[in-house]
Design a protein around this motif. Structure first.
Motif, PDB file in Angstrom:
ATOM      1  N   GLN A 239       0.802  -1.218   0.000  1.00 45.89           N
ATOM      2  CA  GLN A 239       0.000   0.000   0.000  1.00 45.89           C
ATOM      3  C   GLN A 239       0.837   1.271   0.000  1.00 45.89           C
ATOM      4  OE1 GLN A 239      -2.306  -0.486   3.541  1.00 45.89           O
ATOM      5  NE2 GLN A 239      -3.406  -2.284   2.816  1.00 45.89           N
ATOM      6  N   ALA A 240       2.156   1.137   0.135  1.00 51.38           N
ATOM      7  CA  ALA A 240       3.023   2.312   0.224  1.00 51.38           C
ATOM      8  C   ALA A 240       3.179   2.989  -1.137  1.00 51.38           C
ATOM      9  CB  ALA A 240       4.386   1.911   0.770  1.00 51.38           C
ATOM     10  N   LYS A 241       3.292   4.312  -1.106  1.00 50.04           N
ATOM     11  CA  LYS A 241       3.506   5.082  -2.322  1.00 50.04           C
ATOM     12  C   LYS A 241       4.997   5.143  -2.627  1.00 50.04           C
ATOM     13  CE  LYS A 241      -0.527   7.992  -1.449  1.00 50.04           C
ATOM     14  NZ  LYS A 241      -1.025   9.372  -1.212  1.00 50.04           N
ATOM     15  N   THR A 244       9.482   8.333  -0.456  1.00 52.05           N
ATOM     16  CA  THR A 244       9.853   8.301   0.964  1.00 52.05           C
ATOM     17  C   THR A 244       9.079   7.258   1.752  1.00 52.05           C
ATOM     18  OG1 THR A 244      10.350  10.671   0.856  1.00 52.05           O
ATOM     19  CG2 THR A 244      10.074   9.700   3.051  1.00 52.05           C
ATOM     20  N   GLU A 245       7.773   7.177   1.511  1.00 46.12           N
ATOM     21  CA  GLU A 245       6.943   6.220   2.238  1.00 46.12           C
ATOM     22  C   GLU A 245       7.390   4.790   1.969  1.00 46.12           C
ATOM     23  OE1 GLU A 245       2.215   4.957   2.720  1.00 46.12           O
ATOM     24  OE2 GLU A 245       2.794   6.737   1.551  1.00 46.12           O
ATOM     25  N   GLN A 246       7.701   4.506   0.722  1.00 48.46           N
ATOM     26  CA  GLN A 246       8.143   3.151   0.367  1.00 48.46           C
ATOM     27  C   GLN A 246       9.505   2.838   0.984  1.00 48.46           C
ATOM     28  OE1 GLN A 246       8.957   2.072  -3.882  1.00 48.46           O
ATOM     29  NE2 GLN A 246       7.039   0.933  -3.664  1.00 48.46           N
TER      30      GLN A 246
END
Length: 351
Positions: A239-241, A244-246
């Motif tokens: 679900q990560a974008k 940075t989030e990934q």
């Protein structure tokens, strides 16, 4: 047996004085009734019944209490076997106290009794024999479960066996070591051969197993936490974008793998995690490798775009620098070659 016992006589006598007055008439009434009761006290035969007691007093004292008559008749009954119960109870209590005292774990008490009345020590002999057998059996079972465990359930059951074995060892008095009651063993064929060295060996074995159980429980807890973190990271990655989030999820994923690697290989959890760790690392490398490859390709494409943009602008100027434009197109194609993308396909993106 007298027809009126002392207890019943005293009950009736008290009521006689209560019902008569302190005058001449009252004195005569008391004397007559007391003489009748004394006569019953001296007569041998069956106990006087309620009706006989009532007839003894009712003609002189019509208002004599019926409740007192019934109480006196009840007290006048023979005790029979029930009357022996208090005496028997006292005797049993005394005997139990004597046996308890004789079986105290003190040689100065036991040795004289063992010579005179060894049967009194029978309860403690049975207890020691039982605790010895249980301690030996439980130590062996615990050793098999803890030191050769094949699953967490073995460790859990082994912990229970260790605690039970420790309890039975604690129930064996120190003076019991190297002590064998011949009288008891001649009847029940006991197997007591417990020396001080064996006692200390059993205690040390239990101590080592307790340490192993503690390490195994910590390793199992660490494995459970690592597996939970790994599963959470995999789920969050879906679900990560990108960006940075990934990268944060990948860092958490890598930390979970590091935690799994830190589990001691000497523990059951450490041996169990090895196969899981190989598969988890392979999945991680596949995912991270694909991300790195795509990131590198994107960098080459961006560089090629910049070169191509400059080359296109140079081609629109007067043909004073034709060689410069050719060099720029040539430089722009090198990043594309590194990114496995054909230069003519890239050039078509801006044509």
């Amino acid at each position: 047996m007298h027809r009126l016992n002392n207890r019943a006589f005293n009950i009736l006598l008290a009521e006689v004085f209560k019902c008569t007055r302190n005058n001449a008439v009252g004195k005569v009434q008391r004397d007559i009734i007391i003489k009748r009761l004394e006569k019953l006290r001296k007569q041998d035969g069956p106990p006087a019944s309620l009706e006989e007691l009532r007839a003894t007093v009712i003609d002189m004292l019509p208002n004599f209490s019926e409740k007192v008559l019934k109480s006196a008749a009840q007290s006048n009954r023979p005790a029979g076997m029930w009357g022996l119960i208090p005496a028997v109870g006292v005797l049993l209590a005394g005997a139990a106290g004597l046996v308890w005292f004789a079986n105290l774990p003190y040689p100065m008490i036991r040795k004289p009794i063992a010579k005179v009345a060894p049967i009194l020590l029978f309860p403690s002999y049975m207890s020691m024999d039982y605790n010895y057998r249980q301690a030996i059996a439980l130590v062996e079972q615990a050793d098999q479960l803890v030191n050769q465990a094949t699953s967490p359930a073995d460790i859990e059951l082994g912990e229970q066996k260790v605690k039970a074995a420790q309890k039975h060892l604690d129930s064996l008095p120190v003076w019991f070591l190297e002590y064998q009651p011949g009288w008891y063993c001649s009847f029940l064929s006991c197997i007591w051969k417990f020396t001080l060295d064996e006692f200390e060996t059993a205690r040390k074995s239990i101590g080592r197993m307790e340490a192993v159980i503690f390490q195994e429980q910590n390793a199992q807890k660490q494995l459970s936490e690592a597996e939970t973190a790994l599963a959470r990271a995999k789920q969050q990655y879906q679900q990560a974008k990108p960006g940075t989030e990934q990268q944060q999820v990948i860092s958490a994923w890598r930390a979970a793998l590091d935690q799994m690697q830190q589990i001691p290989e000497s523990t059951l959890a450490g041996r169990m995690v090895q196969k899981k760790l190989l598969a988890a690392q392979r999945d991680f490398e596949t995912v991270v490798g694909n991300i790195s490859s795509r990131a590198q390709t994107n960098i080459h494409i961006e560089a090629a775009k910049k070169y191509a943009m400059v080359a296109a602008q140079s081609s629109q100027n007067p043909p004073t620098q034709p060689r410069s434009g050719v060099k720029l197109w040539s430089s722009g194609s090198k990043p594309l070659e590194n990114s496995n993308m054909c230069p003519h396909k890239m050039r078509g993106m801006w044509m």
